[in-house]
Scaffold this motif. Structure first.
Motif, PDB file in Angstrom:
ATOM      1  N   ALA A 215      -4.341  24.633  11.188  1.00 42.45           N
ATOM      2  CA  ALA A 215      -4.906  24.206   9.912  1.00 42.45           C
ATOM      3  C   ALA A 215      -5.055  25.356   8.921  1.00 42.45           C
ATOM      4  O   ALA A 215      -5.076  25.142   7.708  1.00 42.45           O
ATOM      5  CB  ALA A 215      -6.260  23.539  10.140  1.00 42.45           C
ATOM      6  N   GLU A 216      -5.139  26.570   9.433  1.00 41.84           N
ATOM      7  CA  GLU A 216      -5.387  27.732   8.584  1.00 41.84           C
ATOM      8  C   GLU A 216      -4.112  28.323   8.003  1.00 41.84           C
ATOM      9  O   GLU A 216      -4.101  28.813   6.874  1.00 41.84           O
ATOM     10  CB  GLU A 216      -6.116  28.797   9.409  1.00 41.84           C
ATOM     11  N   GLY A 217      -3.034  28.336   8.787  1.00 38.93           N
ATOM     12  CA  GLY A 217      -1.816  28.962   8.313  1.00 38.93           C
ATOM     13  C   GLY A 217      -0.769  29.062   9.405  1.00 38.93           C
ATOM     14  O   GLY A 217      -0.789  28.339  10.396  1.00 38.93           O
ATOM     15  N   VAL A 218       0.170  29.982   9.197  1.00 40.87           N
ATOM     16  CA  VAL A 218       1.256  30.228  10.144  1.00 40.87           C
ATOM     17  C   VAL A 218       0.980  31.549  10.844  1.00 40.87           C
ATOM     18  O   VAL A 218       0.718  32.572  10.191  1.00 40.87           O
ATOM     19  CB  VAL A 218       2.618  30.296   9.420  1.00 40.87           C
ATOM     20  N   LYS A 219       1.021  31.534  12.180  1.00 41.98           N
ATOM     21  CA  LYS A 219       0.664  32.706  12.970  1.00 41.98           C
ATOM     22  C   LYS A 219       1.778  33.051  13.946  1.00 41.98           C
ATOM     23  O   LYS A 219       2.515  32.177  14.402  1.00 41.98           O
ATOM     24  CB  LYS A 219      -0.650  32.443  13.715  1.00 41.98           C
ATOM     25  N   LEU A 220       1.889  34.331  14.237  1.00 40.34           N
ATOM     26  CA  LEU A 220       2.932  34.825  15.129  1.00 40.34           C
ATOM     27  C   LEU A 220       2.369  35.118  16.503  1.00 40.34           C
ATOM     28  O   LEU A 220       1.392  35.859  16.641  1.00 40.34           O
ATOM     29  CB  LEU A 220       3.565  36.091  14.545  1.00 40.34           C
ATOM     30  N   LEU A 221       2.995  34.520  17.502  1.00 41.79           N
ATOM     31  CA  LEU A 221       2.740  34.867  18.896  1.00 41.79           C
ATOM     32  C   LEU A 221       3.907  35.707  19.359  1.00 41.79           C
ATOM     33  O   LEU A 221       5.057  35.277  19.282  1.00 41.79           O
ATOM     34  CB  LEU A 221       2.609  33.609  19.764  1.00 41.79           C
ATOM     35  N   GLY A 222       3.630  36.931  19.808  1.00 37.43           N
ATOM     36  CA  GLY A 222       4.702  37.845  20.192  1.00 37.43           C
ATOM     37  C   GLY A 222       5.491  37.348  21.390  1.00 37.43           C
ATOM     38  O   GLY A 222       5.243  36.277  21.943  1.00 37.43           O
ATOM     39  N   ALA A 223       6.454  38.151  21.813  1.00 38.38           N
ATOM     40  CA  ALA A 223       7.327  37.762  22.915  1.00 38.38           C
ATOM     41  C   ALA A 223       6.549  37.519  24.200  1.00 38.38           C
ATOM     42  O   ALA A 223       6.952  36.725  25.050  1.00 38.38           O
ATOM     43  CB  ALA A 223       8.396  38.826  23.137  1.00 38.38           C
ATOM     44  N   SER A 224       5.400  38.176  24.355  1.00 35.08           N
ATOM     45  CA  SER A 224       4.538  37.950  25.506  1.00 35.08           C
ATOM     46  C   SER A 224       3.608  36.784  25.224  1.00 35.08           C
ATOM     47  O   SER A 224       2.931  36.753  24.189  1.00 35.08           O
ATOM     48  CB  SER A 224       3.717  39.199  25.826  1.00 35.08           C
ATOM     49  N   ALA A 225       3.565  35.815  26.130  1.00 35.48           N
ATOM     50  CA  ALA A 225       2.745  34.623  25.921  1.00 35.48           C
ATOM     51  C   ALA A 225       1.265  34.951  25.825  1.00 35.48           C
ATOM     52  O   ALA A 225       0.489  34.181  25.262  1.00 35.48           O
ATOM     53  CB  ALA A 225       2.981  33.619  27.048  1.00 35.48           C
ATOM     54  N   HIS A 233       1.133  33.854   7.303  1.00 35.81           N
ATOM     55  CA  HIS A 233       1.006  33.101   6.055  1.00 35.81           C
ATOM     56  C   HIS A 233      -0.252  32.257   6.135  1.00 35.81           C
ATOM     57  O   HIS A 233      -0.477  31.554   7.114  1.00 35.81           O
ATOM     58  CB  HIS A 233       2.220  32.191   5.832  1.00 35.81           C
ATOM     59  N   ARG A 234      -1.082  32.345   5.085  1.00 39.37           N
ATOM     60  CA  ARG A 234      -2.321  31.573   5.052  1.00 39.37           C
ATOM     61  C   ARG A 234      -2.200  30.511   3.962  1.00 39.37           C
ATOM     62  O   ARG A 234      -1.814  30.803   2.829  1.00 39.37           O
ATOM     63  CB  ARG A 234      -3.513  32.488   4.760  1.00 39.37           C
ATOM     64  N   PHE A 235      -2.521  29.256   4.311  1.00 41.56           N
ATOM     65  CA  PHE A 235      -2.453  28.176   3.335  1.00 41.56           C
ATOM     66  C   PHE A 235      -3.549  28.338   2.280  1.00 41.56           C
ATOM     67  O   PHE A 235      -4.658  28.780   2.588  1.00 41.56           O
ATOM     68  CB  PHE A 235      -2.613  26.814   4.016  1.00 41.56           C
ATOM     69  N   ASP A 236      -3.226  27.945   1.039  1.00 34.72           N
ATOM     70  CA  ASP A 236      -4.227  27.973  -0.018  1.00 34.72           C
ATOM     71  C   ASP A 236      -5.369  27.012   0.279  1.00 34.72           C
ATOM     72  O   ASP A 236      -6.526  27.281  -0.010  1.00 34.72           O
ATOM     73  CB  ASP A 236      -3.591  27.611  -1.367  1.00 34.72           C
ATOM     74  N   GLN A 237      -5.023  25.865   0.860  1.00 34.16           N
ATOM     75  CA  GLN A 237      -6.009  24.886   1.286  1.00 34.16           C
ATOM     76  C   GLN A 237      -5.730  24.539   2.745  1.00 34.16           C
ATOM     77  O   GLN A 237      -4.575  24.494   3.170  1.00 34.16           O
ATOM     78  CB  GLN A 237      -5.938  23.621   0.428  1.00 34.16           C
ATOM     79  N   LEU A 268       7.628  22.101   1.770  1.00 34.19           N
ATOM     80  CA  LEU A 268       8.706  22.856   2.407  1.00 34.19           C
ATOM     81  C   LEU A 268       8.356  24.335   2.275  1.00 34.19           C
ATOM     82  O   LEU A 268       8.123  24.828   1.176  1.00 34.19           O
ATOM     83  CB  LEU A 268      10.043  22.556   1.730  1.00 34.19           C
ATOM     84  N   LEU A 269       8.288  25.015   3.416  1.00 35.79           N
ATOM     85  CA  LEU A 269       7.851  26.412   3.463  1.00 35.79           C
ATOM     86  C   LEU A 269       8.951  27.258   4.075  1.00 35.79           C
ATOM     87  O   LEU A 269       9.592  26.844   5.055  1.00 35.79           O
ATOM     88  CB  LEU A 269       6.586  26.512   4.317  1.00 35.79           C
ATOM     89  N   ALA A 270       9.203  28.417   3.501  1.00 36.07           N
ATOM     90  CA  ALA A 270      10.209  29.337   4.030  1.00 36.07           C
ATOM     91  C   ALA A 270       9.595  30.728   4.160  1.00 36.07           C
ATOM     92  O   ALA A 270       9.034  31.263   3.199  1.00 36.07           O
ATOM     93  CB  ALA A 270      11.437  29.387   3.128  1.00 36.07           C
ATOM     94  N   ILE A 271       9.694  31.306   5.352  1.00 38.25           N
ATOM     95  CA  ILE A 271       9.121  32.620   5.641  1.00 38.25           C
ATOM     96  C   ILE A 271      10.241  33.568   6.050  1.00 38.25           C
ATOM     97  O   ILE A 271      10.992  33.269   6.982  1.00 38.25           O
ATOM     98  CB  ILE A 271       8.078  32.518   6.773  1.00 38.25           C
ATOM     99  N   PRO A 272      10.400  34.706   5.363  1.00 40.46           N
ATOM    100  CA  PRO A 272      11.490  35.630   5.708  1.00 40.46           C
ATOM    101  C   PRO A 272      11.395  36.126   7.146  1.00 40.46           C
ATOM    102  O   PRO A 272      10.341  36.600   7.582  1.00 40.46           O
ATOM    103  CB  PRO A 272      11.303  36.780   4.707  1.00 40.46           C
ATOM    104  N   LEU A 273      12.485  35.993   7.879  1.00 48.40           N
ATOM    105  CA  LEU A 273      12.494  36.489   9.258  1.00 48.40           C
ATOM    106  C   LEU A 273      12.371  38.000   9.308  1.00 48.40           C
ATOM    107  O   LEU A 273      11.837  38.559  10.267  1.00 48.40           O
ATOM    108  CB  LEU A 273      13.792  36.052   9.957  1.00 48.40           C
ATOM    109  N   GLN A 285       5.267  37.456   2.522  1.00 52.50           N
ATOM    110  CA  GLN A 285       5.438  36.688   1.298  1.00 52.50           C
ATOM    111  C   GLN A 285       6.332  35.494   1.580  1.00 52.50           C
ATOM    112  O   GLN A 285       7.518  35.640   1.848  1.00 52.50           O
ATOM    113  CB  GLN A 285       6.041  37.555   0.192  1.00 52.50           C
ATOM    114  N   ALA A 286       5.776  34.294   1.516  1.00 47.29           N
ATOM    115  CA  ALA A 286       6.523  33.076   1.818  1.00 47.29           C
ATOM    116  C   ALA A 286       6.838  32.321   0.527  1.00 47.29           C
ATOM    117  O   ALA A 286       6.186  32.500  -0.502  1.00 47.29           O
ATOM    118  CB  ALA A 286       5.723  32.184   2.757  1.00 47.29           C
ATOM    119  N   GLU A 287       7.876  31.486   0.599  1.00 43.13           N
ATOM    120  CA  GLU A 287       8.190  30.585  -0.499  1.00 43.13           C
ATOM    121  C   GLU A 287       7.706  29.192  -0.126  1.00 43.13           C
ATOM    122  O   GLU A 287       7.853  28.761   1.016  1.00 43.13           O
ATOM    123  CB  GLU A 287       9.688  30.552  -0.756  1.00 43.13           C
TER     124      GLU A 287
END
Length: 460
Positions: A215-225, A233-237, A268-273, A285-287
């Motif tokens: 609900a808060e945003g997009v988060k990265l989980l590394g290669a290790s579980a 990326h954090r959502f405005d709302q 539609l959200l795009a995040i640079p790899l 910085q996401a689009e």
């Protein structure tokens, strides 16, 4: 670019070009052309493709066999195809004694394993299969052996549902938004993660990490579980973890995510790899592209033949569809949502012989493309049907025009004579929504009439 057409079922890359195929129509993007064309519908369509293996169905032969193509040839299966991975295909097969089974087969048809069938959601990974319903899930290997059994929270809302990638399975087993992470390669739980409200979706990255959406945003989980989450990326709302469906893929340049929810904007959200794997607390910085009406996201998306695509349907009118298409390096702006239509489109309301009623006249002028002119007329037909007709195929809560008498007049001026597909496309379109969609003018006893179509051909 937004390209409208009628129905959607399958996507295929053929020697002739990129195809989007439905029972009613077909769209083809050929090499060297910047825009697709409507083509006559075909009987067969691609259900599934992976690693050179293909499952082909037939629109005209209901209940007939699936045709399975593989490296050594092909075979037919009369059973329900459920999905697959490079090493296996998965079916629901009914036996001669009436018993249903889950069956895994090699792509040449050889049996791998079978187990009793029960109605379940499923996720098919390359080396494991997850089956379950709401709170009870099980993980199987490709010999049909149960590796794990998971008891979660007995809730049907999206925030309690498990999420899957080919390498990691995420199960919520408590009232708290904490997920146990099952590592498919290790055949064991490898840790847990805590998120906000619940997981909306997950997406494995080519780098080995995994993007998690809460609900808060997009988060990265590394290669290790078991690694810590980092917000990229954090959502405005805050995002409604129950009210949003999720689609995710990556195009080599960006991780793309689409969100659709009831009575909510489409996103539609795009995040640079290139930025996702960088260390540090600063979000990437996401689009982001948001829109409300009239098109909503459906369940097909991805990268095909170097082109991103996202399937849409007109929000109120079932079976009126469109494709949103863009290159991996193309910015996400509202220009993408501009429909690819003829330069001159006029809609007027000629008086009807019935007192107080009116028809609709659609005038199209296109000096370069008869095909585009026909599709432009269909675009307006879809809009007008949703605004003036009621019936099972119209989801509109309010129908603003209740004076329509059911008659469309369509005048098309173009540079070439229409072919057989173009000549019959609009009449078939109306017939479909009248017969299958059950549409008729709202507030009237009139039926949808066959359109009156006039063709005018002029030089370029």
């Amino acid at each position: 670019m937004l390209f409208n057409f009628w129905g959607i079922a399958a996507v295929d890359t053929t020697p002739a070009g990129l195809e989007f195929v439905s029972e009613e129509s077909r769209v083809m993007l050929t090499e060297g052309n910047s825009t697709p064309l409507l083509k006559p519908p075909v009987d067969e369509y691609l259900k599934f493709s992976i690693g050179g293996n293909r499952v082909v169905g037939n629109f005209r032969k209901k209940g007939e066999h699936n045709r399975i193509n593989h490296a050594q040839g092909e075979w037919l299966s009369p059973h329900s195809f459920l999905g697959g991975q490079p090493s296996y295909a998965f079916f629901n097969e009914e036996q001669d004694d009436g018993q249903d089974l889950y069956v895994a087969r090699r792509w040449d048809g050889e049996l791998i394993f079978q187990m009793p069938y029960y109605y379940a959601e499923r996720y098919l990974a390359p080396t494991a299969i997850a089956l379950g319903n709401q709170q009870q899930w099980a993980v199987y290997d490709l010999a049909g052996t149960k590796l794990e059994e998971i008891t979660g929270v007995d809730r049907s809302e999206r925030r309690w549902r498990p999420r899957f990638t080919d390498g990691l399975f995420f199960f919520r087993t408590t009232e708290e938004p904490i997920y146990q992470v099952y590592d498919v390669a290790q055949r064991a739980f490898a840790g847990s993660i805590s998120v906000v409200d619940g997981l909306v979706g997950v997406l494995a990255l080519p780098s080995g990490g995994t993007l998690l959406v809460d609900a808060e945003g997009v988060k990265l989980l590394g290669a290790s579980a078991g690694s810590a989450l980092r917000t990229v990326h954090r959502f405005d709302q805050p995002l409604d973890a129950d009210g949003n469906d999720f689609l995710g893929w990556h195009d080599g340049t960006r991780a793309c995510m689409a969100f659709t929810g009831w009575l909510q904007p489409q996103v539609l959200l795009a995040i640079p790899l290139s930025g996702v794997g960088h260390a540090g607390p600063v979000p990437v910085q996401a689009e982001e592209l948001r829109w409300d009406t009239p098109w909503e996201i459906t369940n097909q998306c991805g990268l095909v033949d170097g082109l991103n695509y996202l399937a849409l349907r007109r929000k109120d009118l079932l079976a009126e569809s469109a494709l949103l298409m863009w290159r991996p390096d193309e910015p996400l702006t509202h220009a993408l949502l501009e429909p690819h239509l003829s330069p001159v489109v006029r809609v007027t309301q000629p008086p009807s012989p019935k007192k107080g009623k009116h028809g609709y006249r659609i005038e199209i002028e296109d000096a370069s493309s008869t095909n585009r002119a026909v599709r432009s007329a269909a675009f307006e037909l879809g809009r007008l049907l949703s605004e003036s007709c009621s019936g099972p195929y119209n989801n509109a809560q309010v129908i603003p025009d209740r004076q329509f008498d059911g008659q469309f007049y369509i005048d098309i001026t173009c540079a070439a004579e229409p072919d057989a597909l173009e000549r019959g496309y609009l009449a078939d379109y109306i017939q479909y929504f009248r017969h299958w969609g059950g549409l008729s003018p709202a507030g009237s006893r009139a039926a949808l009439a066959d359109p009156v179509i006039t063709w005018n051909t002029v030089g370029p």
